[in-house]
Design an enzyme around this catalytic site. Structure first.
Site, PDB file in Angstrom:
ATOM      1  N   THR A   1      39.197  37.083  -7.699  1.00 38.42           N
ATOM      2  CA  THR A   1      38.007  37.921  -7.902  1.00 38.42           C
ATOM      3  C   THR A   1      38.188  38.833  -9.114  1.00 38.42           C
ATOM      4  O   THR A   1      39.309  39.221  -9.433  1.00 38.42           O
ATOM      5  CB  THR A   1      37.811  38.766  -6.631  1.00 38.42           C
TER       6      THR A   1
ATOM      7  N   GLY B   1      31.965  37.719   1.523  1.00 39.64           N
ATOM      8  CA  GLY B   1      33.178  38.550   1.583  1.00 39.64           C
ATOM      9  C   GLY B   1      32.880  40.018   1.363  1.00 39.64           C
ATOM     10  O   GLY B   1      31.741  40.473   1.486  1.00 39.64           O
TER      11      GLY B   1
ATOM     12  N   GLY C   1      41.117  40.684  -2.580  1.00 38.06           N
ATOM     13  CA  GLY C   1      42.034  40.343  -1.502  1.00 38.06           C
ATOM     14  C   GLY C   1      41.290  39.628  -0.401  1.00 38.06           C
ATOM     15  O   GLY C   1      40.173  39.135  -0.605  1.00 38.06           O
TER      16      GLY C   1
HETATM   17  N1  ASP Z   1      37.794  39.592  -1.785  1.00 36.30           N
HETATM   18  C1  ASP Z   1      37.253  38.304  -2.104  1.00 36.30           C
HETATM   19  C2  ASP Z   1      36.574  37.751  -0.871  1.00 36.30           C
HETATM   20  O1  ASP Z   1      37.123  37.867   0.201  1.00 36.30           O
HETATM   21  C3  ASP Z   1      38.253  37.325  -2.567  1.00 36.30           C
HETATM   22  C4  ASP Z   1      39.102  37.779  -3.714  1.00 36.30           C
HETATM   23  O2  ASP Z   1      39.334  38.962  -3.887  1.00 36.30           O
HETATM   24  O3  ASP Z   1      39.546  36.921  -4.493  1.00 36.30           O
HETATM   25  O4  ASP Z   1      35.535  37.158  -1.005  1.00 36.30           O
END
Ligand code: ASP
Length: 348
Positions: A213, A243, A265
């Protein structure tokens, strides 16, 4: 440990730059700092799994994104415009899990989430599950500025994007070979271990343990804060899953009274921990300095089994970049002279 407001402010002033692995520095006396911090995801980001070429590509793109945002601030632009400029560069790069190069869901489709928040007005815009909007961060900003709503999802959000004149692309635009291979690997792992819920570190089966992300937090010359986050979510996520990134207060939050936060995360944990707002609340109600508020919130997330990290900037230019994963793609530039690009957890 409890602090009075005066003690907390003194502490913040003494720590203009503090993260999990970064030294503390002090802004020039009397100068009103401005600047930004970006991330390109946290996770198992370790030297031995990266070629020199890949490492250089990440460092270059992070520097480019950071400098695009900083240029906006330097010429007197707003924190929200700086956030958009930085996030857009990463959305357009296949290196990160946002926009072009986003991860695939269990149907092999890219479903994108994004959010932006303006700390001055507490206005916010968020978008969930769009499949055809080239730059979801632009859509989030359009929702914030041109609609009476905070969040739009799915086909309605796409219709709004079209009406707002944003660039629309086929879903295949986002899909890269790398992400297709990752989905195939995830599906195989799922078949081999059906019924297994999560790894000990909270990683879902099949996830290759990199959260790519992207996000940015900025403080402009007028003292206004903003935060923005954009993502494809998690590899092999169930169709329709949303998310933390577009959830205001969880993955994205900004408030001029405290700080701006963008997270990366395992989103399910960040949502339940309401991480962005939790950090802000520790500062507002508990008078904690930013670095300590962020560290405590991340520790609580870790205790609950969540992995990831965040970038945050306070109204005085203090920054924090904590993470509980081996690495996090991150970079910053502050008007007082601090500038860095980091990937691994052991980098100073
Ligand atoms: N936080 C993001 C999600 O759970 C994923 C990421 O941070 O890469 O959609």
């Amino acid at each position: 440990m409890k602090f009075t407001l005066t003690q907390a402010l003194a502490l913040i002033g003494a720590s203009a730059l503090s993260g999990s692995a970064e030294p503390a520095k002090r802004p020039a006396p009397g100068a009103r700092p401005y600047g930004l911090v970006i991330h390109g995801g946290a996770g198992v980001i370790v030297r031995k799994e990266m070629t020199a070429q890949t490492e250089a590509a990440y460092r270059d793109k992070l520097a480019q994104a950071r400098d695009a945002g900083y240029a906006v601030l330097e010429r007197g632009g707003s924190a929200t415009d700086a956030v958009v400029a930085a996030v857009r560069v990463m959305e357009d790069s296949p290196l990160f899990n946002a926009g072009y190069g986003a991860v695939l869901d269990s149907d092999g489709v890219c479903e994108l989430d994004a959010a932006i928040m303006d700390g001055r007005t507490l206005g916010a815009g968020a978008v969930a599950g769009v499949q055809t909007v080239k730059n979801p961060i632009l859509l989030a900003k359009a929702i914030m500025e041109r609609s009476p709503h905070v969040m739009l999802a799915g086909p309605g959000a796409e219709r709004f994007a079209k009406e707002a004149g944003l660039e629309i692309v086929p879903n295949s635009y986002f899909r890269t070979e790398r992400r297709m291979r990752e989905l195939e690997r995830a599906r195989q792992q799922e078949r081999q271990a059906p019924g297994v819920g999560q790894a000990a570190d909270g990683t879902p089966p099949g996830e290759d343990r990199k959260w790519g992300t992207v996000g940015c937090v900025a403080l402009d010359r007028d003292g206004n804060l903003a935060a923005g986050t954009s993502t494809g979510g998690m590899t092999n996520k169930k169709f329709g899953r949303v998310g933390d990134s577009p959830i205001i207060g969880a993955g994205t939050y900004a408030n001029n009274a405290t700080c701006a936060v963008s997270c990366t995360g395992h989103g399910e944990f960040f949502m339940r921990g309401v991480v962005g707002h939790d950090i802000s609340a520790r500062m507002e109600y508990g008078a904690l300095p930013l670095a300590e508020a962020a560290a405590r919130t991340l520790a609580k997330l870790g205790d609950a089994g969540g992995t990831g990290g965040l970038v945050a900037i306070g109204r005085d230019g203090a920054v924090a970049m904590p993470f509980n994963t081996p690495g996090m793609y991150r970079a910053l530039r502050i008007s007082t002279g601090e500038s860095l690009v980091r990937l691994f957890g052991d980098e100073r």
